[in-house]
Enzyme design. Sequence first.
Site, PDB file in Angstrom:
ATOM      1  N   HIS A 411      52.321  13.902  82.345  1.00 21.15           N
ATOM      2  CA  HIS A 411      53.488  14.781  82.303  1.00 21.15           C
ATOM      3  C   HIS A 411      53.875  15.166  80.875  1.00 21.15           C
ATOM      4  CE1 HIS A 411      56.473  16.988  84.288  1.00 21.15           C
ATOM      5  NE2 HIS A 411      56.874  16.108  85.185  1.00 21.15           N
ATOM      6  N   ASP A 415      52.871  20.367  82.824  1.00 25.93           N
ATOM      7  CA  ASP A 415      54.130  20.529  83.560  1.00 25.93           C
ATOM      8  C   ASP A 415      53.864  20.506  85.065  1.00 25.93           C
ATOM      9  OD1 ASP A 415      55.605  20.744  81.232  1.00 25.93           O
ATOM     10  OD2 ASP A 415      55.362  22.927  81.140  1.00 25.93           O
TER      11      ASP A 415
END
Length: 439
Positions: A411, A415
């Site tokens: 992450h 995204d």
Amino acid sequence: MAVHVIRVPDLGEGIAEVELVAWHVKPGDAISEDQGLADVMTDKASVEIPSPVAGKVLALGGEVGQMLAVGSDLIRIEIDDGTATTTAAPAPVAADAPEAIAAAANRREGTATTAPPPPAAKAPAPATPPSAAVVSPPAVARGGASSRPLAAPAVRALAWELGVDLASVAATGTAGRITRADVETQAARGGARPAARARPPVATAGSDATEQIRIVGLRRRIAQRMQESKRRIPHFTYVEEIDVTELEALRAHLNAKWGASRGKLMLLPFLVRAVVLAVREFPMVNARFDDEAGVVTRHAAVHAGIATQTPAGLVVPVLRDAQAHDLWSSAAEIARLAESARSGKAVRDELSGSTITITSLGKLGGIVTTPVINHPEVAIVGVNRVAERPVIRDGGVVARLLMNLSSSFDHRVVDGADAASFIQRVRELVEHPATLFVE
């Protein structure tokens, strides 16, 4: 009598220490020249160390699971010849372990390159007193007389799995080493023992029986890498359901038409092709992240890691330049890499440098998984089981072949919207398989 000291050899690649994985001898044992003494593992290779001399074991240099520095005492052996001299001996044979990805693993069974002796090893004066210690690195096993059959750790693991007694196996490998094929042949002939696998303790009323298993070798490396990945990478997993009915129909057609001449196609080559096309639109997932330097390296080429289960644990051989393969060459290379990994013959380049990994449990794939990213990559695509399920189409209920993709992403780099869009693109390509061949 003299004492012959075998030191932990320098295995190259800048390795400063090794892990002691297994002892094959104990103090007091009489050993022969070329007999296997111990298995050690570095970050990159599993290595079996044979003895260059015959004699009696006096002392061991450590316990299983202990880290030993290169050049430290591995084992002390009492020998008859008090005038033995020290000579430069070849480095140990790379063991048939899936993790053998260092230079030691580049040597095939029965061959080795010559390594210099440790700095401390010097030839003694001609008149060496009987009590002097003679130091030399171990020599490559040449298949000399030994009470212990010559076989690499992964071959021994296979024999244990199949219940085959190595002493009863006819060796066909170089220098009298038992190969994987030898063990399989013996098992096929009915040479397997029943109930060879160790069984856990049986619980009875009021029993508190336990079993302790020390984590060493490849299992320990896997544990360390998984822990490092989870510690350093903020994972998130995205699951998508994919209809593979049309793809399975195409696969069956291609296998019926060309399977005999080109080889059978499994699902994986199609999925690799879909990933290759999808990363062109989402290059952020085909990348490696050096979080210490704060640099993300995106790759134009797709080097697909194919997570493979082996007798010693999970490894990731690499399908290099997946974008340059057609379905059949991809299938053939994946099969070759998997066999190479399982037999322990994979070399360094085959087990490193992947840019995105695909993992699958095959028929055991379950409904959903949460795959762990192969650090320092930023994405892993997990394949779950294909199953026939009811689906509503055009107002009616029909049976379709469905499969979930359970994929994890870093992450920090990827995204959520990009990850979902990437998997949706893979889904679109798989559900309309003709588009896999449209550039």
